[in-house]
Scaffold this active site. Structure first.
Site, PDB file in Angstrom:
ATOM      1  N   ALA A  13      44.115  40.413  40.120  1.00 54.59           N
ATOM      2  CA  ALA A  13      45.485  40.269  39.601  1.00 54.59           C
ATOM      3  C   ALA A  13      46.288  39.247  40.394  1.00 54.59           C
ATOM      4  O   ALA A  13      47.481  39.077  40.158  1.00 54.59           O
ATOM      5  CB  ALA A  13      46.200  41.619  39.618  1.00 54.59           C
ATOM      6  N   GLN A  15      46.984  35.240  42.145  1.00 48.69           N
ATOM      7  CA  GLN A  15      47.209  33.951  41.467  1.00 48.69           C
ATOM      8  C   GLN A  15      45.907  33.176  41.242  1.00 48.69           C
ATOM      9  O   GLN A  15      45.737  32.567  40.184  1.00 48.69           O
ATOM     10  CB  GLN A  15      48.280  33.111  42.161  1.00 48.69           C
ATOM     11  CG  GLN A  15      48.114  32.844  43.620  1.00 48.69           C
ATOM     12  CD  GLN A  15      48.791  31.526  44.034  1.00 48.69           C
ATOM     13  OE1 GLN A  15      49.423  30.855  43.226  1.00 48.69           O
ATOM     14  NE2 GLN A  15      48.611  31.151  45.294  1.00 48.69           N
ATOM     15  N   ASN A 105      42.637  40.224  57.114  1.00 46.25           N
ATOM     16  CA  ASN A 105      41.652  40.136  56.038  1.00 46.25           C
ATOM     17  C   ASN A 105      40.248  40.569  56.441  1.00 46.25           C
ATOM     18  O   ASN A 105      39.442  40.931  55.587  1.00 46.25           O
ATOM     19  CB  ASN A 105      41.617  38.715  55.473  1.00 46.25           C
ATOM     20  CG  ASN A 105      42.894  38.420  54.692  1.00 46.25           C
ATOM     21  OD1 ASN A 105      43.552  39.331  54.227  1.00 46.25           O
ATOM     22  ND2 ASN A 105      43.242  37.157  54.568  1.00 46.25           N
ATOM     23  N   GLN A 112      33.483  45.738  51.715  1.00 45.62           N
ATOM     24  CA  GLN A 112      32.964  45.055  50.516  1.00 45.62           C
ATOM     25  C   GLN A 112      31.509  44.634  50.731  1.00 45.62           C
ATOM     26  O   GLN A 112      30.699  44.710  49.807  1.00 45.62           O
ATOM     27  CB  GLN A 112      33.856  43.867  50.157  1.00 45.62           C
ATOM     28  CG  GLN A 112      35.224  44.351  49.637  1.00 45.62           C
ATOM     29  CD  GLN A 112      36.117  43.265  49.086  1.00 45.62           C
ATOM     30  OE1 GLN A 112      35.766  42.084  49.127  1.00 45.62           O
ATOM     31  NE2 GLN A 112      37.270  43.657  48.573  1.00 45.62           N
ATOM     32  N   ASP A 159      37.382  21.601  49.333  1.00 52.27           N
ATOM     33  CA  ASP A 159      37.471  20.472  50.269  1.00 52.27           C
ATOM     34  C   ASP A 159      36.618  19.304  49.774  1.00 52.27           C
ATOM     35  O   ASP A 159      37.018  18.135  49.846  1.00 52.27           O
ATOM     36  CB  ASP A 159      37.006  20.919  51.659  1.00 52.27           C
ATOM     37  CG  ASP A 159      37.663  22.230  52.066  1.00 52.27           C
ATOM     38  OD1 ASP A 159      38.886  22.234  52.273  1.00 52.27           O
ATOM     39  OD2 ASP A 159      36.957  23.254  52.131  1.00 52.27           O
ATOM     40  N   ARG A 162      38.408  17.717  46.906  1.00 57.74           N
ATOM     41  CA  ARG A 162      39.558  16.962  47.412  1.00 57.74           C
ATOM     42  C   ARG A 162      39.093  15.629  48.009  1.00 57.74           C
ATOM     43  O   ARG A 162      39.722  14.583  47.797  1.00 57.74           O
ATOM     44  CB  ARG A 162      40.274  17.776  48.495  1.00 57.74           C
ATOM     45  CG  ARG A 162      41.049  18.960  47.946  1.00 57.74           C
ATOM     46  CD  ARG A 162      41.470  19.918  49.069  1.00 57.74           C
ATOM     47  NE  ARG A 162      42.385  20.937  48.569  1.00 57.74           N
ATOM     48  CZ  ARG A 162      42.698  22.045  49.224  1.00 57.74           C
ATOM     49  NH1 ARG A 162      42.166  22.290  50.423  1.00 57.74           N
ATOM     50  NH2 ARG A 162      43.548  22.919  48.707  1.00 57.74           N
ATOM     51  N   HIS A 187      35.988  25.958  56.525  1.00 50.79           N
ATOM     52  CA  HIS A 187      37.096  25.677  55.599  1.00 50.79           C
ATOM     53  C   HIS A 187      38.396  25.879  56.391  1.00 50.79           C
ATOM     54  O   HIS A 187      39.056  26.917  56.296  1.00 50.79           O
ATOM     55  CB  HIS A 187      37.039  26.605  54.392  1.00 50.79           C
ATOM     56  CG  HIS A 187      38.262  26.484  53.520  1.00 50.79           C
ATOM     57  ND1 HIS A 187      38.597  25.327  52.862  1.00 50.79           N
ATOM     58  CD2 HIS A 187      39.257  27.370  53.223  1.00 50.79           C
ATOM     59  CE1 HIS A 187      39.728  25.504  52.198  1.00 50.79           C
ATOM     60  NE2 HIS A 187      40.155  26.727  52.412  1.00 50.79           N
TER      61      HIS A 187
HETATM   62  P1  NAD Z   1      47.329  36.410  45.933  1.00 52.26           P
HETATM   63  O1  NAD Z   1      48.123  37.121  46.986  1.00 52.26           O
HETATM   64  O2  NAD Z   1      48.037  35.834  44.748  1.00 52.26           O
HETATM   65  O3  NAD Z   1      46.225  37.399  45.350  1.00 52.26           O
HETATM   66  C1  NAD Z   1      45.408  38.147  46.173  1.00 52.26           C
HETATM   67  C2  NAD Z   1      45.105  39.432  45.432  1.00 52.26           C
HETATM   68  O4  NAD Z   1      44.155  40.157  46.195  1.00 52.26           O
HETATM   69  C3  NAD Z   1      46.329  40.341  45.252  1.00 52.26           C
HETATM   70  O5  NAD Z   1      46.484  40.643  43.871  1.00 52.26           O
HETATM   71  C4  NAD Z   1      45.984  41.571  46.068  1.00 52.26           C
HETATM   72  O6  NAD Z   1      46.489  42.770  45.507  1.00 52.26           O
HETATM   73  C5  NAD Z   1      44.467  41.528  46.058  1.00 52.26           C
HETATM   74  N1  NAD Z   1      43.817  42.259  47.147  1.00 52.26           N
HETATM   75  C6  NAD Z   1      44.240  42.421  48.423  1.00 52.26           C
HETATM   76  N2  NAD Z   1      43.386  43.194  49.098  1.00 52.26           N
HETATM   77  C7  NAD Z   1      42.392  43.522  48.251  1.00 52.26           C
HETATM   78  C8  NAD Z   1      41.222  44.313  48.367  1.00 52.26           C
HETATM   79  N3  NAD Z   1      40.896  44.932  49.499  1.00 52.26           N
HETATM   80  N4  NAD Z   1      40.433  44.430  47.281  1.00 52.26           N
HETATM   81  C9  NAD Z   1      40.747  43.828  46.125  1.00 52.26           C
HETATM   82  N5  NAD Z   1      41.857  43.076  45.957  1.00 52.26           N
HETATM   83  C10 NAD Z   1      42.664  42.930  47.003  1.00 52.26           C
HETATM   84  O7  NAD Z   1      46.453  35.325  46.701  1.00 52.26           O
HETATM   85  P2  NAD Z   1      45.675  34.071  46.082  1.00 52.26           P
HETATM   86  O8  NAD Z   1      46.590  32.914  46.088  1.00 52.26           O
HETATM   87  O9  NAD Z   1      44.991  34.485  44.843  1.00 52.26           O
HETATM   88  O10 NAD Z   1      44.622  33.775  47.258  1.00 52.26           O
HETATM   89  C11 NAD Z   1      43.577  34.675  47.550  1.00 52.26           C
HETATM   90  C12 NAD Z   1      42.821  34.226  48.788  1.00 52.26           C
HETATM   91  O11 NAD Z   1      42.165  32.982  48.559  1.00 52.26           O
HETATM   92  C13 NAD Z   1      43.697  33.980  50.031  1.00 52.26           C
HETATM   93  O12 NAD Z   1      42.992  34.434  51.167  1.00 52.26           O
HETATM   94  C14 NAD Z   1      43.807  32.474  50.083  1.00 52.26           C
HETATM   95  O13 NAD Z   1      44.101  32.006  51.383  1.00 52.26           O
HETATM   96  C15 NAD Z   1      42.406  32.113  49.671  1.00 52.26           C
HETATM   97  N6  NAD Z   1      42.169  30.720  49.246  1.00 52.26           N
HETATM   98  C16 NAD Z   1      40.982  30.146  49.625  1.00 52.26           C
HETATM   99  C17 NAD Z   1      40.668  28.861  49.253  1.00 52.26           C
HETATM  100  C18 NAD Z   1      39.377  28.205  49.668  1.00 52.26           C
HETATM  101  O14 NAD Z   1      39.215  26.986  49.441  1.00 52.26           O
HETATM  102  N7  NAD Z   1      38.414  28.897  50.279  1.00 52.26           N
HETATM  103  C19 NAD Z   1      41.582  28.154  48.453  1.00 52.26           C
HETATM  104  C20 NAD Z   1      42.779  28.761  48.063  1.00 52.26           C
HETATM  105  C21 NAD Z   1      43.064  30.063  48.480  1.00 52.26           C
HETATM  106  C1  LMR Z   2      43.461  25.796  50.545  1.00 47.33           C
HETATM  107  O1  LMR Z   2      42.702  25.073  51.187  1.00 47.33           O
HETATM  108  O2  LMR Z   2      44.243  25.356  49.680  1.00 47.33           O
HETATM  109  C2  LMR Z   2      43.429  27.285  50.784  1.00 47.33           C
HETATM  110  O3  LMR Z   2      42.503  27.608  51.770  1.00 47.33           O
HETATM  111  C3  LMR Z   2      44.760  27.864  51.064  1.00 47.33           C
HETATM  112  C4  LMR Z   2      45.201  27.547  52.470  1.00 47.33           C
HETATM  113  O4  LMR Z   2      45.591  28.467  53.194  1.00 47.33           O
HETATM  114  O5  LMR Z   2      45.166  26.364  52.833  1.00 47.33           O
END
Ligand code: NAD
Ligand code: LMR
Length: 327
Positions: A13, A15, A105, A112, A159, A162, A187
């Site tokens: 749920a 973003q 986190n 999990q 990355d 990008r 990352h």
């Molecule tokens: P967000 O806060 O919009 O959504 C995260 C969702 O995870 C929330 O709905 C929350 O309720 C849920 N959640 C939290 N704990 C949970 C659990 N134990 N089990 C199941 N669901 C759970 O965040 P987002 O913008 O969707 O980002 C999610 C993650 O992805 C963040 O850690 C963000 O930093 C990461 N991210 C990583 C990359 C990458 O390149 N690796 C890129 C962008 C974002």
């Molecule tokens: C990104 O690279 O956009 C994500 O990992 C979010 C962040 O925290 O930078």
């Protein structure tokens, strides 16, 4: 149509979830002939919002969506899954480094990992997106002793994408002209986007750009792109992250193109001097659902120093979470 496969998405749920689920359900990840059953995991307070997402998924009437399971029980979410995209985690805000999220986190990924160990298909393909992605993937892997360690990967494809886009723009070419991009390591802001092996329209990338742009513009821009998006949007990247997750899984399932490779965060095996024990961004080719590190690339002193720096950071992150590993 093939028989359906089960795809788990955590944080469904959130973003990224909202940008990801509809594309998976539409067949963008596994193809138009591969029906999927989505297994959506959320925390209990987010279940009403998740129900709204399920209603919208149904309302799309996708030909490739064969069912939806929505739950706050990790054991239900990972039952018999073929693919698992671990997205749910707390995103960072302005001024934070991704490793500041380790404590918040880290604890999510141990249970999990155990649930995947207990319930997932034995050849499950796991992609960790939630940050800090590499070390969260390691925590999950270390709690899944009966799964092949190679089932666990982390996302550096955003990355990679990008870096391709920056290079294409600089050289006046299209992304599709760029080959053999590499993201080494974490990352995080220590990642090393390496142009030494990349080509643009068949020419060596470094013959088309000057060293000053490579060192002082390209590398920091790619390393800091996540922070730049947080500053501009007031929220971390979502649609581009979802798109990269689709790319990562599609490549893992369907393979790399002839003459090219992609970057994946995978368990280190000693290649390029990275001792086992961390999930490291490597250049990989994929065939028949199995990835293999591209071997034999020449690494000069400039590259080696940067590979060493990102390896050091990953070892430090690992040292901070070892208490979460299954004994
Ligand atoms: P967000 O806060 O919009 O959504 C995260 C969702 O995870 C929330 O709905 C929350 O309720 C849920 N959640 C939290 N704990 C949970 C659990 N134990 N089990 C199941 N669901 C759970 O965040 P987002 O913008 O969707 O980002 C999610 C993650 O992805 C963040 O850690 C963000 O930093 C990461 N991210 C990583 C990359 C990458 O390149 N690796 C890129 C962008 C974002
Ligand atoms: C990104 O690279 O956009 C994500 O990992 C979010 C962040 O925290 O930078």
């Amino acid at each position: 149509m093939k028989a359906p496969v089960r795809v788990a998405v955590t944080g469904a749920a959130g973003q990224i979830g909202y940008a990801l689920l509809f594309r998976i359900a539409a067949g963008d990840m596994l193809g138009p002939d591969q029906p999927v059953i989505l297994h959506l995991l959320e925390i209990t307070p987010a279940l009403p919002a998740l129900q709204g997402v399920v209603m919208e998924l149904n309302d799309c009437a996708f030909p490739t969506l064969a069912g939806v399971v929505a739950t706050d029980d990790v054991n239900v979410a990972f039952k018999d899954v073929d693919y698992a995209l671990l997205v749910g985690a707390r995103p960072r805000g302005p001024g934070m480094e991704r490793k500041d999220l380790l404590e918040a986190n880290g604890a999510i990924f141990a249970p999990q990992g155990k649930a995947l160990n207990d319930h997932a298909k034995r050849d499950v393909k796991v992609l960790v997106v939630g940050n800090p992605a590499n070390t969260n993937a390691l925590i999950a892997q270390q709690n899944a002793p009966s799964l092949d360690p190679k089932c666990f990967t982390a996302m550096v494809r955003l990355d990679h994408n990008r870096a391709m886009s920056q290079l294409a723009e600089k050289t006046g070419k299209h992304n599709t002209d760029v080959r053999k991009m590499t993201i080494w390591g974490n990352h995080s802001s220590t990642q090393y986007p390496d142009l030494h092996h990349a080509t643009v329209d068949g020419k060596p990338a470094l013959s088309l750009v000057d060293q000053a742009w490579y060192e002082s513009d390209f590398i920091p821009t790619v390393q800091q792109r996540g922070a730049a998006i947080i500053k501009a949007r007031g929220a971390s990247s979502a649609a581009s992250a979802a798109s990269a997750a689709i790319d990562h899984m599609r490549t893992w399932a369907q393979g790399t193109a002839e003459g090219d490779w992609v970057s994946m965060g995978i368990p280190s095996d000693g290649s390029y001097g990275i001792e086992p024990g961390v999930i490291f961004g490597y250049p990989v080719t994929v065939k028949d659902g199995k990835y293999a590190i591209v071997q034999g690339l020449a690494i000069n002193a400039f590259s080696q120093a940067r590979i060493d720096a990102t390896n050091k950071e990953l070892r430090e992150e690992r040292a901070g979470v070892e208490h979460l590993f299954a004994k």
